[in-house]
Each structure stands twice: as structure tokens, then as C-alpha cells.
Design an enzyme around this catalytic site. Structure first.
Site, PDB file in Angstrom:
ATOM      1  N   ASP A 144      61.109  13.413 -31.412  1.00  9.94           N
ATOM      2  CA  ASP A 144      61.475  14.814 -31.503  1.00  9.94           C
ATOM      3  C   ASP A 144      61.450  15.543 -30.022  1.00  9.94           C
ATOM      4  O   ASP A 144      61.715  14.577 -29.199  1.00  9.94           O
ATOM      5  CB  ASP A 144      59.984  15.567 -32.172  1.00  9.94           C
ATOM      6  N   ASP A 169      52.413  17.359 -37.238  1.00 13.03           N
ATOM      7  CA  ASP A 169      52.493  17.205 -35.841  1.00 13.03           C
ATOM      8  C   ASP A 169      52.552  19.001 -35.416  1.00 13.03           C
ATOM      9  O   ASP A 169      52.864  20.215 -36.109  1.00 13.03           O
ATOM     10  CB  ASP A 169      53.816  16.744 -35.534  1.00 13.03           C
ATOM     11  N   TYR A 202      59.848  18.355 -46.976  1.00 13.63           N
ATOM     12  CA  TYR A 202      60.660  18.966 -45.492  1.00 13.63           C
ATOM     13  C   TYR A 202      61.863  19.716 -45.268  1.00 13.63           C
ATOM     14  O   TYR A 202      63.702  19.290 -46.450  1.00 13.63           O
ATOM     15  CB  TYR A 202      60.500  18.123 -44.933  1.00 13.63           C
TER      16      TYR A 202
END
Length: 307
Positions: free
Chosen positions: A92, A50, A78
Site C-alpha cells: 500500500d 487498516d 470496497y
């Protein structure tokens, strides 16, 4: 007078760039920037990140593009920042706030909830994702205000380690299987804690055997001369280095390049990377007949290779 557009002549470049993508850039924009800097004729990537995320984004050039799928299927790691008490429509920090909630979560309670998500879990993909429905990514439906029903998918979370927690925001390290959405994980953790949450930071630190310590920052690539940029590329066989190596003599290599199977003294199973006397040839596969068949060969034996 009509001006003719000058055609850009690109060069053949074979290899893999383990790019450390900066935040704020789409994966495709990062790919096109790297392709321009290398003046490469053919380029691809091994899965997207992203725009809000940074971290490891392997880019493939030339013959290495044939092996991109190998990393699409790989496990990943991650480091994620999660904000409690705020739900957004995208899950988000770039989304619109839908609701806010008071947060009264202890570290002990957080650790207990995190432990529930370790193992095989069912996860519903977020609407703001590149997953496609009828040929169109879900985020296009979401932007049009359309909510589609999505089936839960089984993913595997190998580990979740709590790095820090200040009472309303925490950072975790996550090792997971392909297809895992960290923003969905953040939202699900918030729901389990009863206060909502969204992903506020994300950095990919590992794909398969490749770690962020191997990554090349885009700024470093931009600042380098062309020869130095070429030196930042890993060889074309990098993405298949986890498979066993088989060295062939000149005749065996010729048979393989002609699409003829080989009967070797020692047999194996699954995939193998194959080499001729002078170069990496590609990927082969052991079949039930006990023979080694070509799976995916590179167009030339001149690409650089690792040992």
C-alpha cells in the site's frame, strides 16, 4: 504523597454503532474513542480496517457484542484506488518503494485483467496483515524483516467494476467474500499487467446488509450530546436481522431462557432470532432433532429491539 487514580464508572450500553471510520485511525483507536464518548462498559468490533482505510466499521456494545461473529463472516464491498508502476513492501501507499516500472496499459487491457479475478480465486495473504502465526500477527514478523511462507487461501470475488482510469491510477468497486485482502488483489492485478501496483486508497462501503449510507461519521458522534449519541445506536438485534424471527409466548420464552429446547408447530432450519412478549431474547438454532435450541442469549430482555 501518592495520588490515587480515580476509577471511571461506565454505564451499561447495548447496541450497534455503524461507524464511518476516518482514514488514519486504527480500528482499536476508533473503538476506544466511541466507547469513551458513549461511556460504555463493554465494547467490541466486527473486524478491523487498516489505518489507511476509511469506511464502515460496525462497533458493538454490551449485549450486542455476543453477535459480532455474524458480521465477521459476512460478504463485504470496497472502493479501492490502485497505483500502477510502483511496488511497495506493504502493498500500500504507506510502505517503502521497492521498485518502479514503466506503465503502458490501455483501459481495454486493464478491463481484461480485472475480469480474470472475478470468481473463486486463490490469494496469498500479505505479510503486512493481522493474520496470526504462532499467536503473533504477520505484520510483526514483517517489521522485523522476517518473511514467512503463507499458504494461498480460496476467496470469492463476486464483482469488480472499473470506476475510473487515468493511465496510471485506477479506481475499482469490489464485492468479495470474507478473508479477501484488497491490497493483495491490487498487487496481483499489477503483476498480471506486468508493471506492478500498490493500493493507494481504500474505503469499505458495505458489510452484509449494511451500507456506508447508514454509517455515522466519528466527528458527528463527537459533536453530539450523550442523548443524541445513544440515539445513533442501532438495537442489539441488528446484527442478526437477516435470520427469521420467532415470537414466543411467556412460557416458551421462560423455557428458552432456562436452556430447554422447544418443539414448535412450524419447524425451520439454521438460526432464528427469538423474542419474548416484551423483548429480544437472542439467537436460537434448529437442530436435527427438530427442536429449537438456544444458541446465544442476551443477559437481559431490556435491550432495545427492532421490528
Amino acid at each position: 504523597m501518592k495520588r490515587t487514580q480515580r476509577k471511571i464508572i461506565r454505564r451499561a450500553v447495548d447496541g450497534v454503532l455503524l461507524l464511518d471510520k476516518p482514514q488514519g485511525l486504527t480500528s482499536n483507536a476508533a473503538l476506544q474513542t466511541a466507547r469513551r464518548l458513549l461511556n460504555a462498559a463493554k465494547a467490541g468490533h466486527t473486524g478491523t480496517l487498516d489505518p489507511m482505510a476509511s469506511g464502515l466499521l460496525p462497533l458493538t456494545f454490551g449485549e450486542a457484542t455476543k453477535f459480532s461473529q455474524m458480521l465477521l463472516d459476512a460478504d463485504k464491498a470496497y472502493e479501492a484506488g490502485v497505483q500502477l508502476g510502483v511496488d511497495t513492501d506493504t502493498g500500500d501507499a504507506e510502505g517503502t518503494v521497492l521498485a518502479t516500472h514503466p506503465v503502458a496499459v490501455s483501459e481495454e487491457a486493464l478491463r481484461e485483467v480485472l475480469s480474470r479475478f472475478v470468481g473463486d480465486i486463490d490469494q496469498v495473504p500479505p505479510m503486512y496483515s493481522a493474520l496470526k502465526r504462532d499467536g503473533k500477527p504477520l505484520y510483526e514478523y514483517a517489521r522485523a524483516g522476517i518473511e514467512l511462507e503463507r499458504s494461498a487461501r480460496r476467496v470469492r470475488i463476486s464483482s469488480i467494476d472499473l470506476v475510473s482510469f487515468d493511465g496510471s491510477r485506477f479506481v475499482i468497486r469490489v464485492d468479495c467474500s470474507k478473508g479477501t485482502y484488497i491490497r493483495s488483489l491490487a498487487m496481483d492485478i499489477g503483476a498480471a499487467l506486468g508493471c506492478g501496483a500498490h493500493l493507494c486508497a481504500l474505503r469499505r462501503t458495505r458489510i452484509g446488509a449494511f451500507g456506508i449510507e447508514d454509517g455515522v461519521p466519528l466527528a458527528q458522534l463527537e459533536a453530539a450530546e450523550m442523548d443524541a449519541r445513544d440515539g445513533m445506536l442501532a438495537p442489539a438485534d441488528t446484527l442478526v436481522s437477516a435470520f427469521p424471527r420467532i415470537d414466543l409466548d411467556a412460557q416458551q420464552a421462560q423455557y428458552m431462557l432456562q436452556g430447554r429446547p422447544l418443539s414448535l408447530t412450524e419447524q425451520g432450519e439454521g438460526f432464528a432470532r427469538i423474542y419474548g412478549p416484551d423483548a429480544f431474547l437472542g439467537l436460537a438454532e434448529w437442530k436435527p432433532d427438530g427442536k429449537l435450541w438456544a444458541k446465544r442469549l442476551i443477559a437481559t430482555g431490556e435491550a432495545n429491539q427492532s421490528t
